[in-house]
Design an enzyme around this catalytic site. Structure first.
Site, short mmCIF file in Angstrom:
data_model
loop_
_atom_site.label_atom_id
_atom_site.label_comp_id
_atom_site.label_asym_id
_atom_site.label_seq_id
_atom_site.Cartn_x
_atom_site.Cartn_y
_atom_site.Cartn_z
N LYS A 1 4.36 -9.54 5.01
CA LYS A 1 4.19 -8.49 5.77
C LYS A 1 4.16 -7.31 4.81
O LYS A 1 5.30 -6.57 4.61
CB LYS A 1 5.38 -8.07 6.86
CG LYS A 1 4.92 -6.91 7.91
CD LYS A 1 5.62 -7.15 9.15
CE LYS A 1 5.48 -5.92 9.91
NZ LYS A 1 4.23 -5.76 10.57
N1 PMP Z 1 0.34 -9.30 13.64
C1 PMP Z 1 0.30 -8.23 12.71
C2 PMP Z 1 -0.83 -8.14 11.81
C3 PMP Z 1 1.11 -7.02 12.82
O1 PMP Z 1 1.25 -6.23 12.06
C4 PMP Z 1 2.26 -7.46 13.84
C5 PMP Z 1 3.32 -6.22 14.12
N2 PMP Z 1 4.47 -6.35 13.19
C6 PMP Z 1 2.25 -8.48 14.53
C7 PMP Z 1 1.47 -9.41 14.54
C8 PMP Z 1 3.52 -8.66 15.44
O2 PMP Z 1 4.72 -8.90 14.90
P1 PMP Z 1 6.11 -8.77 15.64
O3 PMP Z 1 5.91 -9.40 16.90
O4 PMP Z 1 7.05 -9.55 14.67
O5 PMP Z 1 6.12 -7.20 15.43
#
Ligand code: PMP
Length: 308
Positions: free
Chosen positions: A157
């Site tokens: 991320k």
């Molecule tokens: N995919 C992407 C590209 C994201 O930015 C996010 C948001 N963090 C998610 C999926 C969802 O992840 P999470 O449920 O951990 O927030």
């Protein structure tokens, strides 16, 4: 409770007003997007007068993995990272729902291959539901391909990944859609620019696997668990073809910030009845109860900010 102007953030070891947190323009984070981050949410439970952070340690574990994969010289223990989130929320005295960014970045004057020095900020912001109650999304399938594990890993991320998200989102908005769904290198369904995707077909919940070039989403994993465990649903992680989206009974996107939001149309083709479906609504209601601390058995996923 602080208004936006006096918002306090944790920045390089101190809690400071957001306007005082300044970053060196030559740092690798500002020049090349050399940073990794998490988007967290905390929920206010008015009956218990408690603020709950949802799955904080899971976010921090993912942040640690991102730091490792980016080859940053790590100086932060997971316990320390957890504590600074709590300290920042306490300093702001929040009594409402909020989102919170926790970012580890490359400071100093190095280039894009520098490994240190690293530092961190934690920046919360009051925010209720991202989308209104009756809202659903009109999305398109992107002409941009999702980044993949052989180029820029979607599992990390990192700030730079969001430039791929940006291209997709700009194209979607330009064409008057709310958001977009990327296909991956293999041409199967991947994820949205900031959310994962689920579809419902004949009562079965289906979502692309982790190998479909997606972030290992914490909301996705929560939904898989609770759908199986509490809603007695069959959940399948498998590759999804683009054309399956057009004939799905229901589709929804999910993520920490957007929570759970239905998709009403894909490429102007109506999904199911074009309204929020029963399965989506059931999952959303259960999820929103869990994150707010209303389901006893899932309090294990919550971190209390205020002393009991
Ligand atoms: N995919 C992407 C590209 C994201 O930015 C996010 C948001 N963090 C998610 C999926 C969802 O992840 P999470 O449920 O951990 O927030």
């Amino acid at each position: 409770m602080n208004n936006k102007k006096s918002r306090l953030i944790w920045f390089k070891g101190h809690i400071v007003p957001v306007e005082n947190a300044k970053i060196n323009v030559l740092s690798p984070t500002s020049q090349f997007g050399a940073n990794v981050f998490e988007g967290l949410r905390a929920y206010w439970n008015g009956d218990e007068k408690q603020l709950y952070v949802f799955r904080l340690m899971d976010h921090i574990n993912r942040l640690q993995n991102s730091i490792k994969m980016m080859g940053f010289d790590n100086e932060f223990s997971s316990d320390f990272m957890q504590q600074v989130v709590i300290d920042t929320l306490l300093a702001n005295n929040f009594m409402e729902d909020l989102v919170c960014r926790q970012t580890v970045f490359l400071d100093g004057f190095g280039n894009w291959s520098a490994t240190g020095p690293i530092d961190m900020f934690v920046a919360p912001m009051a925010q209720g539901r991202y989308y209104k109650k009756s809202e659903g999304l009109d999305v398109c399938v992107s002409s941009w391909e999702r980044i993949n594990e052989r180029s820029l890993s979607p599992k990390i991320k990192m700030g730079a990944n969001y430039m791929n998200s940006r291209m997709g989102q700009l194209e979607a908005v330009h064409n008057e859609y709310d958001s977009t769904i990327f296909l991956n290198r293999e041409g199967t369904v991947s994820e949205g620019p900031g959310a994962c995707i689920f579809m419902v077909k004949c009562g079965v919940l289906i979502t692309p696997p982790l190998s479909a070039s997606i972030l290992d989403s914490i909301t996705r994993s929560t939904i898989i668990d609770i759908a199986r465990e509490d809603l007695d649903m069959e959940v399948i992680e498998r590759d999804v073809e683009k054309d399956e989206l057009y004939v799905a009974d229901e589709i929804f996107m999910c993520g920490t910030a957007v929570e759970i939001v239905p998709v009403f149309n894909v490429d102007k083709v109506q999904v199911g009845q074009g309204v929020e479906g029963r399965v989506t609504l059931n999952i959303k209601n259960l999820y929103l109860d869990i994150v707010r601390g209303k389901v006893e058995k899932y309090k294990k996923w919550l971190t209390s900010v205020y002393a009991d």
